[in-house]
Design an enzyme around this catalytic site. Structure first.
Site, PDB file in Angstrom:
ATOM      1  N   SER A   1       0.981  -1.188  -0.067  1.00 28.00           N
ATOM      2  CA  SER A   1      -0.163   0.510  -0.154  1.00 28.00           C
ATOM      3  C   SER A   1       0.464   0.978  -0.478  1.00 28.00           C
ATOM      4  O   SER A   1       0.716   2.565  -0.733  1.00 28.00           O
ATOM      5  CB  SER A   1      -0.660  -0.122   1.234  1.00 28.00           C
ATOM      6  OG  SER A   1       0.136  -0.110   2.258  1.00 28.00           O
TER       7      SER A   1
ATOM      8  N   HIS B   1       0.536   5.654   4.076  1.00 25.70           N
ATOM      9  CA  HIS B   1       0.056   5.543   2.852  1.00 25.70           C
ATOM     10  C   HIS B   1       0.462   6.975   2.528  1.00 25.70           C
ATOM     11  O   HIS B   1      -0.193   7.760   1.688  1.00 25.70           O
ATOM     12  CB  HIS B   1      -1.848   5.680   3.192  1.00 25.70           C
ATOM     13  CG  HIS B   1      -1.701   3.849   3.777  1.00 25.70           C
ATOM     14  ND1 HIS B   1      -2.859   3.568   3.862  1.00 25.70           N
ATOM     15  CD2 HIS B   1      -1.152   3.037   3.711  1.00 25.70           C
ATOM     16  CE1 HIS B   1      -2.951   2.457   4.106  1.00 25.70           C
ATOM     17  NE2 HIS B   1      -1.372   1.793   3.640  1.00 25.70           N
TER      18      HIS B   1
END
Length: 225
Positions: free
Chosen positions: A126, A190
């Site tokens: 991610s 992220h």
């Protein structure tokens, strides 16, 4: 390359202990022990990374291809499928590959630096996929993205990327501020990845390279680390 990355992540997951599909890892407690050992071997353990930087230097790269569960894998791969192909087409195969790996590595390294004493393993693509989202936002700000919103009973609604992706980043920021110690979602990775991706596209391509037309609609999935 986008589809190759998806295929590789899926293959490694199916062959690994987290999928539960490989009999050689056993069942029950034996399987759980194998999963922990696997994540520790191939994932990023911040305390070990900074205690033995030479030995552990590759773990932020290997961790990009390891996922902890089916939901984790499918959520990440959906995001990569939706946003990766157009970003790769704009960058080119080689540049996109280096961009994906480099930003993913730095995103996990940034998370590790902020949690330098943590003994928890960090795995997942991610950080790299968040970088793809950041680059997509800069390159295709008007692209229409179909989103499923809980407060609208999950009815599909189309919004431009400049609405959807900053909203997603704001949610990551809010969640990062509430995350407690222990295993969970690495929201900071992220955010670092998203910022790196947006910044790279901004510096690399400049204002003239932005595509203002709306390409074909694409569904949005849920991203987890």
């Amino acid at each position: 390359m986008t589809y190759g990355l998806i295929a590789l992540c899926c293959l490694l997951f199916v062959l690994g202990p987290a999928s539960g599909l490989t009999p050689g890892y056993g069942t029950g407690d034996a399987l759980l022990a194998a999963q922990r050992a696997y994540f520790r071997r191939w994932g990023v353990v911040p305390a070990e990374l900074f205690a033995r930087p030479v030995r552990e230097a590759l773990t932020p790269a290997t961790a990009l291809f390891v996922h902890g569960s089916w939901v984790h894998l499918l959520g990440n791969m959906l995001f990569l499928f939706v946003f990766g192909a157009m970003t790769e087409e704009r960058m080119g195969r080689v540049e996109f590959s280096l961009f994906y790996l480099g930003c993913g590595y730095l995103a996990l390294l940034g998370y590790a630096a902020a949690n330098a004493t943590s003994e928890q393993s960090l795995v997942g693509a991610s950080g790299a996929i968040s970088a793809v989202l950041g680059a997509f936002l800069y390159l295709f700000p008007r692209a229409r993205v179909t989103s499923l919103l809980p407060f609208l009973f999950f009815l599909p609604v189309r919004f431009p990327a400049w609405v959807v992706l900053p909203f997603w980043a704001a949610l990551q920021w809010a969640a990062a501020g509430q995350t407690s110690a222990g295993p969970g979602v690495a929201y900071l990775a992220h955010l670092v990845g998203f910022g790196l991706g947006f910044g790279y596209a901004w510096v690399r391509y400049g204002r003239a390279a932005r595509v203002n037309c709306a390409p074909a609609p694409a569904p949005e999935g849920e991203n987890q680390p």
